[in-house]
Structure formats: structure tokens, C-alpha cells
Scaffold this active site. Structure first.
Site, PDB file in Angstrom:
ATOM      1  N   GLY A 181      -7.985   2.761   8.896  1.00  0.00           N
ATOM      2  CA  GLY A 181      -8.182   1.478   9.555  1.00  0.00           C
ATOM      3  C   GLY A 181      -6.911   1.015  10.226  1.00  0.00           C
ATOM      4  O   GLY A 181      -5.874   1.690  10.212  1.00  0.00           O
ATOM      5  N   LYS A 234      -7.380   1.985  -1.411  1.00  0.00           N
ATOM      6  CA  LYS A 234      -6.915   1.553  -0.087  1.00  0.00           C
ATOM      7  C   LYS A 234      -5.400   1.478  -0.126  1.00  0.00           C
ATOM      8  O   LYS A 234      -4.824   0.762  -0.947  1.00  0.00           O
ATOM      9  CB  LYS A 234      -7.531   0.208   0.279  1.00  0.00           C
ATOM     10  CG  LYS A 234      -7.054  -0.310   1.634  1.00  0.00           C
ATOM     11  CD  LYS A 234      -7.733  -1.631   2.004  1.00  0.00           C
ATOM     12  CE  LYS A 234      -9.149  -1.398   2.458  1.00  0.00           C
ATOM     13  NZ  LYS A 234      -9.754  -2.621   3.047  1.00  0.00           N
ATOM     14  N   MET A 242      -5.079  -1.367   9.332  1.00  0.00           N
ATOM     15  CA  MET A 242      -4.110  -1.883   8.378  1.00  0.00           C
ATOM     16  C   MET A 242      -3.849  -0.919   7.223  1.00  0.00           C
ATOM     17  O   MET A 242      -2.747  -0.867   6.688  1.00  0.00           O
ATOM     18  CB  MET A 242      -4.619  -3.228   7.836  1.00  0.00           C
ATOM     19  CG  MET A 242      -3.670  -3.972   6.943  1.00  0.00           C
ATOM     20  SD  MET A 242      -4.393  -5.577   6.503  1.00  0.00           S
ATOM     21  CE  MET A 242      -3.132  -6.215   5.411  1.00  0.00           C
ATOM     22  N   ASN A 256      -5.253   2.951   4.988  1.00  0.00           N
ATOM     23  CA  ASN A 256      -6.036   4.178   4.891  1.00  0.00           C
ATOM     24  C   ASN A 256      -6.781   4.158   3.560  1.00  0.00           C
ATOM     25  O   ASN A 256      -6.253   3.666   2.546  1.00  0.00           O
ATOM     26  CB  ASN A 256      -5.138   5.409   4.971  1.00  0.00           C
ATOM     27  CG  ASN A 256      -4.403   5.494   6.295  1.00  0.00           C
ATOM     28  OD1 ASN A 256      -4.891   5.026   7.319  1.00  0.00           O
ATOM     29  ND2 ASN A 256      -3.216   6.077   6.287  1.00  0.00           N
ATOM     30  N   VAL A 257      -8.014   4.689   3.553  1.00  0.00           N
ATOM     31  CA  VAL A 257      -8.857   4.641   2.366  1.00  0.00           C
ATOM     32  C   VAL A 257      -9.124   6.069   1.881  1.00  0.00           C
ATOM     33  O   VAL A 257      -9.417   6.962   2.680  1.00  0.00           O
ATOM     34  CB  VAL A 257     -10.192   3.919   2.654  1.00  0.00           C
ATOM     35  CG1 VAL A 257     -11.012   3.798   1.382  1.00  0.00           C
ATOM     36  CG2 VAL A 257      -9.934   2.539   3.244  1.00  0.00           C
ATOM     37  N   ASP A 306     -13.917 -11.462   9.730  1.00  0.00           N
ATOM     38  CA  ASP A 306     -14.063 -10.152  10.382  1.00  0.00           C
ATOM     39  C   ASP A 306     -15.384  -9.518   9.982  1.00  0.00           C
ATOM     40  O   ASP A 306     -15.446  -8.326   9.695  1.00  0.00           O
ATOM     41  CB  ASP A 306     -12.887  -9.242  10.001  1.00  0.00           C
ATOM     42  CG  ASP A 306     -12.798  -8.003  10.900  1.00  0.00           C
ATOM     43  OD1 ASP A 306     -13.331  -8.048  12.032  1.00  0.00           O
ATOM     44  OD2 ASP A 306     -12.214  -6.993  10.476  1.00  0.00           O
TER      45      ASP A 306
END
Length: 672
Positions: free
Chosen positions: A20, A40, A22, A24-25, A134
Site C-alpha cells: 500500500g 502490516k 503507507m 506492506n502487508v 478512506d
């Protein structure tokens, strides 16, 4: 982050799930609680940014306050080597964006069910004064059971915080951005409701309402352009359902729903027949908000005439309009006659028009429930005279497949219409396949279109290739396209790779044999190795053996002594087998019954054996440890090796099922 890395000594990374803006997952496994989780991790290039670290930590704080079945749970928040991480619930499935693309068109009731789950979760967040800011399909996960879960509170803001620093920055995804956010204003609960309206629009049409080449052009459309009508895309969508979209996406926040609960309550009844004639939602614009308006020319002229505005000459002096002279019409007798004739003709035409047959177009009610379809046909003065049922994989059970006459065909009012309803897919009845050959059972089901899977399981009692269990209960009717039947099939006795026993002590070898269900027999030889250490084994290490196999291990006596003289000899002993009373009753039951289940067979197999322990007393053994243990099902002869100092005697003791049945404490070389 690489696979198999263990974060904080607890979370072992398996693979990446996505990246993403902001963080990483990753998919990871919690080694303590033995469950899969999502981790995350704040991106490397943002780890030195205090604002990003604060926002990342805020996400964990916001999410931990929210406990709801439709919100992804946060289990842990931490830091390791400068890496900020969140540990969250792992949702196996896909996000709502992918779900829409894969399942569109989605039945209206299913759309409402999903939205009600999302609204319920957002309502909890709003009750905690947390605005998501969001909301978009990418942040709504759908698990394998169709449960929706909201995630990513990375830019969520509590109303109690000072949010003025955010007013000059547009956050969130532009396709779902509210007009006030697009203008740079502060997000409110109504901003989330606007985003929810856009999500509902996309679920009904399969696309977002506004598109553009740049994010700025899309944002401008959000506060300038009206939301396109979902009924223009699909005329079958009820007006009440479109009204939910229109009110949620009103340009002015005050025209939207006051709360998420109000939106949920309105959405719940949007398919009700009682709302079939509901008018289209139009926002209340009592105030002009200072916006420029275009006046209609005809209206303007009418307004001027109403106020009788006088014209002015070129010097600015008012000039009165000349009054028109009244025209006096003479009454003529023939005008009356013509009027009477015209009235007579008009009456005749009107009577003919009233008496002519009226026609209507049969509405398209495909996919509707029987009640909704009858109501819609009744609105067109059509009557349902017959209802039939037909299997269908495309149309849900209880929904209309087609009408006769067909949709859009012109028919006279008061005509009869036949409805064909879906009875769902054709179902297959599952029988009892336990005890049958897997090959035969699988072929029978596959011939009916059922997907069959096999999983093997070791068994000492069930023949290889025989079905031991089935995932679907006998008598159940299943949809072969959506249900998989799994058979548990016997793979016979468990096999294992024999360990290297050389160098092990006698106790270690006996422990290993007991754990792996192996029988062990010991021989003794003089050797340089320590006493009671294994010097060889048969079968060799690495051999593949089955449970119950006897392995022969040679132990060291230590270096061979010079004195005294040791006599080595062997003694043959017959061990009698004794059948228990349970065996007899079990056998009698077997003789009188045509069949027996697996559990009774297993019980019979266990009770029809004797467990025997043999103890020796000689130069190398004593009665404190078992020399040999074996399981017998019949009379068995064993050969017992002895090493006795000359002039002395040895002994043996045989225990069957816990009772001493044979013993001799004066065994010499010449006594047997």
C-alpha cells in the site's frame, strides 16, 4: 521482508499479501497461538518520518477501540529494529473491488446484505467518534463465507482531535471522495456516508460514477456534476433503492442521511413492494448558497410583463406604452353552428378513443421475487394466472426466470401472464460410501457432476483404498457446482523411516521402539564400545518399515574378559496364546451379524491379541528391565540367549497381559 523471518520471536512471515501507500502487508503464522495472521509493516522509506509513524500508530489505536464482527481485529502493535508493525486478523478471501468484478451483476438483496454489514461496522466507528475517511471497496474484505470486514484505519481521525492541520490536504481515494474533502474541507461523518453511497453505486452498476484522466478532474466532478442515475444503467433497480444512492451522495452534507443508522434503515426496506411507487429523491435546496444561477428567458419576460415595466427613450425619459385598441367581435350566427358541429365531432372521436383496446408492454421482472413480480405486473394492469418452477444455475431460488408472454412484448391490459420461478440448481443426493472402494464411490459421484477429493489416513484395521469417512452426511442434497465431497481413505499401516540406533543405550532404544509402535530384540557381543551401547541394527538405519515390525539390535558387552569363562547357550520356550472372553462374544456377534461398523472391528482386533514381556537374568541382563516385548495372536515359540559364568545359573520370567505365566531361575548350559 523475506519469508520465514520471525518477527518479535513470534510471527513467522509466510508470504507477501500486498503493498500500500503507507505499509506492506504479509501473511504470517502466530507460533504461540498457532493461527494465521496478517502483519502490516510500515514501509522502509517512511520509517524515519515522524508523521507517518504517528499515523501508523494511530491506526492501531483506532482499530483496537473497535470490536465488531465486520471490522478486522487488531491483535498486537509493536516495533522491532525500528520496524513499526501491526498484527491483525487474517481474512481469507478477496476485497470488495475484486468481489464486484468477479460476481457482477450482484442480486439486489445480496447488495443490501453486504451494505448492511458495512453500515453496521461504520456505525460502531462513528459511535466512537472515529471517521474512517478512506472508505472504498479495496478497504472492505470479503471472507469465504460472504462476511464483509472493514480494514485500514490508517487515516482515520477521532473527532476529539484537532483536525485543522488536515484541511489543506486531500486524503482518501479520489473516486470515493466527498465534495467537501475534494474542496480541501474537513471530513465529517457525512463524508463517510458519501463514500458509502459511491460504494453502493458501484455494487449496483459495476463501475464508479466519475472517471477522468487525472485525480484533479475526478475530484472536480464530485462537487460539480450530479451522480448519474443507476436506473439509467439498469431500469430494473427500484426507485427506492436508487433514492438511497441519491440521498447518500447529495452534494451538500446536510442533504445526506443524518446518521449511518438512518441510511441502513432506509436501505433495509428499499425492495419492499410498499415503496414501489416512491418518487425520485430530490435534495431540498431552500438556500442558494451564493451560487450563480441561469434564469429562464421566458420566465424573465413573464416577470417583466407582470410588473408592467415602461420603456425609456434614448434620453432616459419614460415613454408610456401605447394601449391597444379593443377589438369588438361581432357575433355571428354561423360561428355558433360551426362550434356545435366541432363539438359533435370531438365527442364522437373521444367516445371511439375510450372504447379502443388498451395495450401495455410486459415489464421485465427477471430476477425478482414472486411477490415483487406480481406487484410490478399489477401496476401495468396484468394478472398472474399461473406459476411454474424450473431448475436454474443462473437465477437464485425463488426468483423469476422468465414470463409468458415475454418481457417488452405488447399485450392488452388485463391479460394473463405466466411466471416461471427458479427452483435453484439441480441437487444431487449423497449416499453412504463408508466401507466402499474409493475408486467406485468417486466414479459414481463424478458421473453426477460432483467434485470429489481424496485425503489418505493410515489405519491398521481398514483395508487400503477403502473409504473411512466422508465430509458430506449421507442423505444430504448438494449443488454439485458449489460443493466438494472429500473422502478419507485408508492408506494401510503407517510406515516410517527407521532411525539410526547405533550408539544409543538400551533404554533409549526401548523408548524409541515404544513411541513408534515397533518391536525390538537385543543381541549381545563383546566389543570395544561401552557396555549396553548399540553396535549394529537390522534393518539398517533409513529403511522404510511398518508399525509392528521387529528390529534386531546388537548391544556391546564391553571388552571380552579373559576370566572367568562365560558359557553361551540358548533356551527355547513355548508361549501359549490365551483368547479373552471379549473375543468370544465379539466372534459370536460377528457370526450372527451381516455387517459391523469400523469401531467394533477395531475393538475386536485389539482384544484378540496378548501383550508379552520377557525378562532375563544372566551376565548381561537382570529382572529390572524388559529383555523383549512382543504382541502375539497365537501360540508362539521364542529362543532366549544366555551368557552365564561357568558354574552359575541364569533365569527367565515371562509375563502375559500383566500375569507371570512361565519362569525358571535355574537355567544352565546343560539343563535344557
Amino acid at each position: 521482508m523475506r519469508a520465514n523471518y520471525t518477527l518479535n520471536g513470534r510471527y513467522r512471515i509466510i508470504r507477501s499479501l500486498g503493498e500500500g501507500g503507507m505499509a506492506n502487508v504479509y501473511l504470517a503464522h502466530d507460533l504461540i497461538l498457532d493461527r494465521d495472521v496478517s502483519v502490516k509493516l510500515l514501509r522502509l522509506d517512511l520509517r524515519d518520518d515522524p508523521k507517518m509513524i504517528k499515523g501508523f500508530q494511530r491506526e492501531g489505536l483506532a482499530a483496537t477501540e473497535l470490536v465488531h464482527p465486520n471490522i478486522v481485529s487488531v491483535y498486537d502493535v509493536g516495533e522491532e529494529n525500528g520496524m513499526q508493525y501491526l498484527v491483525m486478523e487474517y481474512v481469507k478471501g478477496m476485497d470488495l473491488k475484486a468481489y464486484i468484478q468477479e460476481h457482477f451483476p450482484i442480486p439486489y438483496q445480496e447488495v443490501i446484505n453486504i451494505m448492511e454489514q458495512v453500515l453496521s461496522a461504520v456505525r460502531v466507528a462513528h459511535d466512537h467518534n472515529i471517521i474512517h475517511r478512506d472508505l472504498k471497496p479495496q478497504n472492505i474484505l470479503m471472507d469465504e463465507n460472504g462476511v464483509a470486514k472493514i480494514t485500514d484505519f490508517g487515516i482515520a481521525v477521532a473527532l476529539s482531535q484537532n483536525s485543522l492541520t488536515q484541511t489543506n490536504t486531500v486524503l482518501g481515494s479520489v473516486h470515493y471522495l466527498s465534495p467537501e474533502q475534494a474542496r480541501g474541507g474537513m471530513a465529517t461523518k457525512q463524508s463517510d456516508i458519501y463514500s458509502l453511497g459511491i460504494i453502493l453505486y458501484e455494487m449496483l452498476t459495476g463501475t464508479v460514477p466519475f472517471k477522468g484522466e487525472t485525480a484533479v478532474s475526478i475530484a472536480i466532478k464530485h462537487f460539480q456534476s450530479e451522480i448519474p442515475s443507476v436506473r439509467d444503467f439498469d431500469p430494473r433497480i427500484p426507485q427506492a433503492l436508487e433514492n438511497v444512492v441519491l440521498q447518500a451522495t447529495s452534494k451538500r452534507p446536510e442533504d445526506r442521511y443524518d446518521t449511518v443508522k438512518s441510511m441502513a434503515d432506509d436501505l433495509e426496506t428499499s425492495l419492499s413492494p410498499r415503496r414501489a411507487s416512491e418518487p425520485k429523491f430530490v435534495p431540498d435546496h431552500d438556500s442558494d448558497n451564493g451560487e450563480t444561477k441561469v434564469l429562464d428567458k421566458a420566465a424573465l419576460q413573464s416577470e417583466l410583463a407582470a410588473h408592467k415595466v415602461d420603456e425609456t427613450d434614448e434620453n432616459g425619459v419614460k415613454v408610456a406604452k401605447p394601449k391597444k385598441k379593443k377589438r369588438h367581435h361581432r357575433k355571428r350566427w354561423w360561428a355558433v353552428l360551426i362550434g356545435l358541429i366541432l363539438l359533435l365531432v370531438a365527442g364522437t372521436v373521444f367516445a371511439f378513443w375510450l372504447g379502443r383496446p388498451k395495450y401495455v408492454s410486459v415489464p421485465d421482472v427477471t430476477g425478482m421475487t414472486e411477490t415483487a413480480a406480481k406487484a410490478k405486473l399489477s401496476d401495468k394492469n396484468l394478472t398472474v394466472n399461473k406459476v411454474t418452477h424450473k431448475t436454474s444455475r443462473q437465477i437464485r431460488k425463488g426468483r423469476v426466470i422468465k414470463t409468458n408472454p415475454k418481457a417488452k412484448k405488447s399485450v392488452q391490459t388485463q391479460s394473463n401472464v405466466m411466471l416461471t420461478l427458479s427452483s435453484g440448481p439441480k441437487l444431487v443426493k449423497i449416499g453412504n460410501y463408508v466401507g466402499q472402494s474409493y475408486t467406485r464411490a468417486a466414479s459414481v459421484l463424478r458421473a453426477k457432476g460432483v467434485t470429489v477429493k481424496r485425503q489418505n489416513q493410515t489405519s491398521n484395521d481398514v483395508a487400503v483404498g477403502t473409504v473411512m469417512a466422508q465430509s458430506t452426511t449421507s442423505g444430504t442434497r448438494i449443488d454439485p457446482d458449489s460443493t466438494t465431497v472429500t473422502f478419507t481413505v485408508s492408506a494401510g499401516q503407517r510406515q516410517l523411516t527407521l532411525a539410526n540406533l547405533v550408539g544409543k543405550t538400551k533404554t533409549q532404544i526401548q523408548t524409541y521402539a515404544s513411541k513408534e509402535s515397533l518391536n525390538v530384540s537385543f543381541n549381545y557381543r563383546y566389543a570395544s564400545a561401552k557396555k549396553d551401547r548399540a553396535t549394529s541394527q537390522s534393518p539398517a538405519a533409513g529403511s522404510l518399515v511398518s508399525e509392528g515390525t521387529t528390529i534386531v539390535v546388537t548391544l556391546s558387552r564391553g571388552p571380552k574378559p579373559t576370566t572367568p569363562k562365560i558359557d553361551e547357550f540358548s533356551v527355547t520356550v513355548d508361549i501359549p496364546f490365551e483368547a479373552s472372553s471379549d473375543d468370544s462374544s465379539s466372534n459370536a456377534t460377528d457370526d450372527s451379524s451381516d455387517s459391523s461398523d469400523t469401531s467394533s472391528s477395531s475393538s475386536s482386533a485389539v482384544s484378540a491379541t496378548n501383550v508379552v514381556q520377557i525378562y532375563l537374568r544372566d551376565q548381561d541382563h537382570n529382572y529390572r528391565s524388559v529383555y523383549k516385548q512382543l504382541t502375539i495372536a497365537q501360540d508362539t515359540q521364542v529362543n532366549l540367549p544366555f551368557a552365564v559364568e561357568s558354574g552359575k545359573s541364569g533365569g527367565y520370567k515371562i509375563v502375559r497381559d500383566g500375569k507371570v505365566i512361565l519362569s525358571d531361575n535355574n537355567v544352565t548350559k546343560n539343563s535344557h
